[in-house]
Write a protein that holds these residues in place. Sequence first.
Motif, short mmCIF file in Angstrom:
data_model
loop_
_atom_site.label_atom_id
_atom_site.label_comp_id
_atom_site.label_asym_id
_atom_site.label_seq_id
_atom_site.Cartn_x
_atom_site.Cartn_y
_atom_site.Cartn_z
N ALA A 167 4.53 10.30 2.32
CA ALA A 167 4.07 9.29 1.88
C ALA A 167 3.30 8.22 3.74
N VAL A 217 0.94 -0.82 -0.31
CA VAL A 217 0.49 0.04 0.32
C VAL A 217 0.86 1.55 -0.41
N TYR A 234 2.70 4.05 3.49
CA TYR A 234 2.61 3.50 2.99
C TYR A 234 2.88 1.56 3.86
N ARG A 260 -1.31 -1.06 -4.27
CA ARG A 260 -2.46 0.10 -4.04
C ARG A 260 -2.22 1.24 -3.45
N LYS A 261 -2.22 2.24 -4.38
CA LYS A 261 -2.32 3.52 -4.46
C LYS A 261 -3.11 4.39 -4.21
N LEU A 262 -2.88 5.76 -3.57
CA LEU A 262 -3.99 6.86 -2.78
C LEU A 262 -3.39 7.72 -3.56
N TRP A 263 -3.55 9.10 -4.52
CA TRP A 263 -3.10 9.84 -4.67
C TRP A 263 -3.78 11.19 -3.92
N ARG A 264 -3.30 12.23 -3.32
CA ARG A 264 -4.26 13.37 -2.44
C ARG A 264 -3.94 14.60 -3.38
N SER A 279 0.25 5.07 -0.40
CA SER A 279 -0.42 6.73 -0.14
C SER A 279 -0.03 8.15 0.46
N TRP A 280 -0.41 9.30 -0.74
CA TRP A 280 0.39 10.60 -0.40
C TRP A 280 -0.45 11.36 0.14
N THR A 281 0.23 12.20 1.45
CA THR A 281 -0.40 13.39 1.91
C THR A 281 0.22 13.91 2.49
#
Length: 304
Positions: free
Chosen positions: A236, A176, A238, A266-270, A178-180
Amino acid sequence: MDESDSVILPTELVLELYETYQALAEACLVVKDSVRSDQDRYPVYVPTFGLNEEDHVSLDAREAAIKSMTQLFIIDKSESIPEAGIICASPNTVTAVDQLNTAKVAFKDAVMAIRKFQKETDTAVSRISTLIRNKVEEDGYRSAALKKAMSTAGITALDLKRCYANIRIMPPSLDVFSWTWATNHTRTQKVSVDQAVEMAKKLSDEKSKLVLDLLGRCNPGEILVRKTQLANQLRANYAYKEAGKVIRKSCPISGIVIAQQERMPRKLWRENPGKREDLDRLQRESDIEQQAFITSLNLHRYAR
């Protein structure tokens, strides 16, 4: 006479700078070739490239990611470089990126050696210079000695920030990502009135006169505070698997990251949330006046 003309650099420093730059440039070429050769088996995702998901995973997105990792020179204002993305990479590419990071460290060491030389030989370097330098270092500040060395080596158009930037290689079995964004960073520096006076002299005649008048009203020995609002920091969150366990971590991040696998995690961009006031931060600094005392220098007084 230009300041850099009076700086005499040892030949070995110029040579080391040039040789480490050559190694850096060659490492970039290896990374470019390797990432391109991965395109059939190893996916890419660049959320800030193009307008839709198809664009984000396209060959053009891959080229944008390559440019982000290997661009060493100052780009034209009309150009842009992706601020985030993931490249799944083969073992060969991982090795190439690791060697590029090593070359960046060597080049930075060569630059630092020149700056150290100047610091030890130029008595004009002072606390005032440091304060002014801190304001512009994000744009790639270059000392007189460094400018002369880069000119000698023929690499004056280099973007030093990009030459130093480490490309993060994520742990294997990345599951996983995801960016924040961490927002509302402020840097504060204590500045004496005498130091502020020297900084004011760097302003235009009209502004300098107004600022010097304000500083003349300060109490003897008064200390001011320089506050600089920093840009939002990309981070990030992760998770990866290790010995059958899921490990979760967080870290600051910039640019493209390398995933050591064929499968995209699995990824999520913000999107960057932009600027907003941090009330908690202001409360913690309640001893500093919120309203700037001297706006042109971002100087504040301590609350009375």
